[in-house]
Write a protein that holds these residues in place. Structure first.
Motif, PDB file in Angstrom:
ATOM      1  N   GLY A 155       0.740  -1.295   0.135  1.00 22.46           N
ATOM      2  CA  GLY A 155       0.136  -0.023  -0.008  1.00 22.46           C
ATOM      3  C   GLY A 155       0.798   1.247  -0.115  1.00 22.46           C
ATOM      4  N   VAL A 156       2.189   1.190  -0.111  1.00 22.56           N
ATOM      5  CA  VAL A 156       2.982   2.160  -0.131  1.00 22.56           C
ATOM      6  C   VAL A 156       3.504   2.415  -1.534  1.00 22.56           C
ATOM      7  N   ARG A 157       3.545   3.425  -2.021  1.00 24.44           N
ATOM      8  CA  ARG A 157       4.030   3.975  -3.592  1.00 24.44           C
ATOM      9  C   ARG A 157       5.588   4.316  -3.315  1.00 24.44           C
ATOM     10  N   LEU A 158       6.367   3.131  -3.043  1.00 22.03           N
ATOM     11  CA  LEU A 158       7.889   3.370  -3.031  1.00 22.03           C
ATOM     12  C   LEU A 158       8.361   3.852  -4.266  1.00 22.03           C
ATOM     13  N   PHE A 159       9.311   4.756  -4.147  1.00 16.13           N
ATOM     14  CA  PHE A 159       9.909   5.416  -5.012  1.00 16.13           C
ATOM     15  C   PHE A 159      11.148   4.683  -5.491  1.00 16.13           C
ATOM     16  N   ILE A 160      11.287   3.882  -6.453  1.00 16.52           N
ATOM     17  CA  ILE A 160      12.255   3.218  -7.119  1.00 16.52           C
ATOM     18  C   ILE A 160      13.228   3.797  -7.912  1.00 16.52           C
ATOM     19  N   ASN A 161      14.563   3.910  -7.336  1.00 15.15           N
ATOM     20  CA  ASN A 161      15.522   4.673  -8.081  1.00 15.15           C
ATOM     21  C   ASN A 161      16.325   3.751  -8.721  1.00 15.15           C
ATOM     22  N   ALA A 162      16.361   3.331 -10.007  1.00 13.70           N
ATOM     23  CA  ALA A 162      17.078   2.466 -10.535  1.00 13.70           C
ATOM     24  C   ALA A 162      18.586   2.803 -10.931  1.00 13.70           C
ATOM     25  N   ARG A 163      19.544   2.265 -10.267  1.00 14.62           N
ATOM     26  CA  ARG A 163      20.959   2.937 -10.435  1.00 14.62           C
ATOM     27  C   ARG A 163      21.550   1.975 -11.516  1.00 14.62           C
ATOM     28  N   THR A 164      22.183   2.432 -12.581  1.00 16.11           N
ATOM     29  CA  THR A 164      23.075   1.524 -13.623  1.00 16.11           C
ATOM     30  C   THR A 164      24.350   2.108 -13.553  1.00 16.11           C
ATOM     31  N   ASP A 165      25.377   1.112 -13.198  1.00 20.28           N
ATOM     32  CA  ASP A 165      26.825   1.513 -13.384  1.00 20.28           C
ATOM     33  C   ASP A 165      27.490   1.463 -14.454  1.00 20.28           C
ATOM     34  N   THR A 166      27.003   1.885 -15.673  1.00 23.41           N
ATOM     35  CA  THR A 166      27.398   1.931 -16.992  1.00 23.41           C
ATOM     36  C   THR A 166      28.672   2.566 -17.059  1.00 23.41           C
ATOM     37  N   TYR A 167      28.784   3.859 -16.338  1.00 22.11           N
ATOM     38  CA  TYR A 167      29.775   4.679 -16.173  1.00 22.11           C
ATOM     39  C   TYR A 167      30.831   4.552 -15.165  1.00 22.11           C
ATOM     40  N   LEU A 168      30.242   4.251 -14.132  1.00 21.05           N
ATOM     41  CA  LEU A 168      31.124   4.056 -12.969  1.00 21.05           C
ATOM     42  C   LEU A 168      31.767   2.579 -13.067  1.00 21.05           C
ATOM     43  N   SER A 169      31.448   1.554 -13.701  1.00 22.58           N
ATOM     44  CA  SER A 169      32.066   0.265 -13.849  1.00 22.58           C
ATOM     45  C   SER A 169      33.218   0.184 -14.679  1.00 22.58           C
ATOM     46  N   GLY A 170      33.244   1.198 -15.642  1.00 18.38           N
ATOM     47  CA  GLY A 170      34.299   1.059 -16.713  1.00 18.38           C
ATOM     48  C   GLY A 170      34.404   0.069 -17.623  1.00 18.38           C
ATOM     49  N   HIS A 171      33.044  -0.691 -17.812  1.00 18.18           N
ATOM     50  CA  HIS A 171      32.925  -1.754 -18.441  1.00 18.18           C
ATOM     51  C   HIS A 171      32.653  -1.405 -19.963  1.00 18.18           C
ATOM     52  N   PHE A 172      32.166  -0.043 -20.010  1.00 18.76           N
ATOM     53  CA  PHE A 172      31.769   0.341 -21.625  1.00 18.76           C
ATOM     54  C   PHE A 172      32.483   1.557 -21.863  1.00 18.76           C
ATOM     55  N   PRO A 173      33.938   1.604 -21.865  1.00 15.68           N
ATOM     56  CA  PRO A 173      34.674   2.850 -22.069  1.00 15.68           C
ATOM     57  C   PRO A 173      34.196   3.480 -23.487  1.00 15.68           C
ATOM     58  N   GLU A 174      33.784   2.804 -24.068  1.00 18.59           N
ATOM     59  CA  GLU A 174      33.523   3.522 -25.540  1.00 18.59           C
ATOM     60  C   GLU A 174      31.757   3.743 -25.854  1.00 18.59           C
ATOM     61  N   SER A 175      31.302   3.050 -25.101  1.00 17.75           N
ATOM     62  CA  SER A 175      30.019   2.998 -25.245  1.00 17.75           C
ATOM     63  C   SER A 175      28.960   3.555 -23.917  1.00 17.75           C
ATOM     64  N   GLU A 176      29.332   4.317 -22.875  1.00 15.71           N
ATOM     65  CA  GLU A 176      28.679   4.306 -21.847  1.00 15.71           C
ATOM     66  C   GLU A 176      27.293   4.821 -22.140  1.00 15.71           C
ATOM     67  N   PHE A 177      27.198   6.041 -22.960  1.00 12.91           N
ATOM     68  CA  PHE A 177      26.211   6.745 -23.232  1.00 12.91           C
ATOM     69  C   PHE A 177      25.135   5.723 -23.819  1.00 12.91           C
ATOM     70  N   GLU A 178      25.424   5.052 -24.961  1.00 12.94           N
ATOM     71  CA  GLU A 178      24.381   4.213 -25.499  1.00 12.94           C
ATOM     72  C   GLU A 178      24.033   2.841 -24.986  1.00 12.94           C
ATOM     73  N   GLU A 179      24.968   2.431 -23.781  1.00 14.89           N
ATOM     74  CA  GLU A 179      24.402   1.314 -22.984  1.00 14.89           C
ATOM     75  C   GLU A 179      23.513   1.858 -21.957  1.00 14.89           C
ATOM     76  N   THR A 180      23.651   3.042 -21.314  1.00 12.56           N
ATOM     77  CA  THR A 180      22.743   3.406 -20.421  1.00 12.56           C
ATOM     78  C   THR A 180      21.320   3.632 -21.072  1.00 12.56           C
ATOM     79  N   LEU A 181      21.311   4.223 -22.298  1.00 11.04           N
ATOM     80  CA  LEU A 181      19.922   4.462 -22.751  1.00 11.04           C
ATOM     81  C   LEU A 181      19.230   3.113 -23.397  1.00 11.04           C
ATOM     82  N   ARG A 182      20.341   2.136 -23.533  1.00  9.98           N
ATOM     83  CA  ARG A 182      19.622   0.750 -23.968  1.00  9.98           C
ATOM     84  C   ARG A 182      18.906   0.177 -22.532  1.00  9.98           C
ATOM     85  N   ARG A 183      19.559   0.497 -21.608  1.00 11.80           N
ATOM     86  CA  ARG A 183      19.155  -0.361 -20.359  1.00 11.80           C
ATOM     87  C   ARG A 183      17.839   0.503 -19.665  1.00 11.80           C
TER      88      ARG A 183
END
Length: 316
Positions: A155-183
């Protein structure tokens, strides 16, 4: 922000917290906390809401950051923080405290969210990191849908803040922006309310992300980051500082200790809060004291026609 009553219901806090993410002249700025004292201090400084920091809570309890904190300790800390304030509180639950070593248990995630709601928090951060690679977007979306279902059932409208570590992880050095928008679309479709992309401070990138993501964008700030006003102008609606609050506090402890143990003087203690000021943070508010007294009085009153609980009949 809509003013909250002296004893706000979780649904009222949830609505107020959600409202703070709306487009407007100022963003929601969160100074992350890790215990009751830090919560009280941030509230006194003028905060409209509080957010926990998983890294800060972990360090304070003797654990490394990164899903190493035992869930029971995390929830105990959250419960104390929520109890210390009437402000809305959002909890950093890392990857959900739902398993280690690549194993994921839906039942443990459900348990975590139920504990968050039981503590009285009205928001969560849930991240797609926690292993060598980021969680597959479809799987992360499935987990977000579990959180949404548990919250709706409460009964509580919990605010879900979805964190994506596309930039912080370093896994996508050339495509962080695109990967973020994909997720992001899968996360939002599953029930996420906001998107958190730590590791980005470039205003142009933040502007483009905010323009393309149909939900409030959360940025992580700290020394060297753009100002609150600049981030807001770039479209950021929520700004948090994560473990930086605790790092600054612990740096003060280190400086005091080094001076006292080194030079043997006390200058680094200048500006410290007095004992009375710290105690005053936890003084019961008049309305709280009155409510407690009323509850105690009701508990002690004898039932109609029955003995007092303090009388001989109460002795077993």
């Amino acid at each position: 922000m809509t003013s909250l009553p002296a004893f706000p219901a979780p649904s009222d806090k949830a609505a107020a917290f959600r409202e703070l993410h709306a487009e407007g002249p100022v963003p929601l700025v969160l100074v992350n906390v890790w215990d009751a004292a830090s919560a009280k201090l941030v509230e006194r400084a003028g905060a409209h809401a509080l957010a926990t920091s998983s890294s800060a809570i972990s360090w304070s309890l003797g654990f490394q950051d990164g899903n190493q904190l035992p869930p029971a300790l995390a929830m105990e800390a959250l419960t104390r923080i929520v109890a210390a304030t009437n402000l809305p509180v959002t909890a950093d639950v890392e990857a959900g405290y739902a398993g280690q070593g690549g194993a994921f248990d839906d039942a443990l995630l459900e348990r975590t969210i139920k504990a968050v709601l039981s503590a009285g928090a009205v928001g969560v951060n849930i991240e797609d990191s926690g292993g060598d690679a980021l969680t597959d977007p479809a799987e992360q979306a499935r987990r977000i849908s579990i959180i949404r279902t548990v919250a709706e059932e409460s009964g509580v409208r919990l605010f879900i803040n979805a964190r994506t570590d596309t930039y912080l992880s370093g896994h996508f050095p050339e495509s962080e922006f695109e990967e973020t928008l994909r997720r992001v679309p899968a996360f939002l479709a599953a029930g996420a309310d906001g998107i958190f992309v730590p590791g980005v401070t470039d205003l142009h990138v933040l502007h483009e992300l905010s323009r393309r993501i149909p939900a409030p964008l959360n940025a992580l700030a700290g020394v060297g980051a753009p100002s609150v006003g600049e981030l807001h102008d770039a479209g950021v609606r929520r700004i948090s500082i994560g473990g930086n609050t605790a790092k600054a506090a612990y740096a003060t402890v280190s400086r005091v200790a080094e001076e006292v143990l080194g030079d043997g003087n006390w200058s680094k203690l200048a500006g410290a809060r007095s004992h009375a000021e710290m105690d005053a943070l936890f003084a019961p508010k008049p309305e709280t004291a009155a409510a407690t007294a009323a509850a105690d009085s009701a508990a002690a009153a004898p039932a109609a026609g029955g003995p007092s609980i303090n009388g001989p009949a109460a002795i077993s």
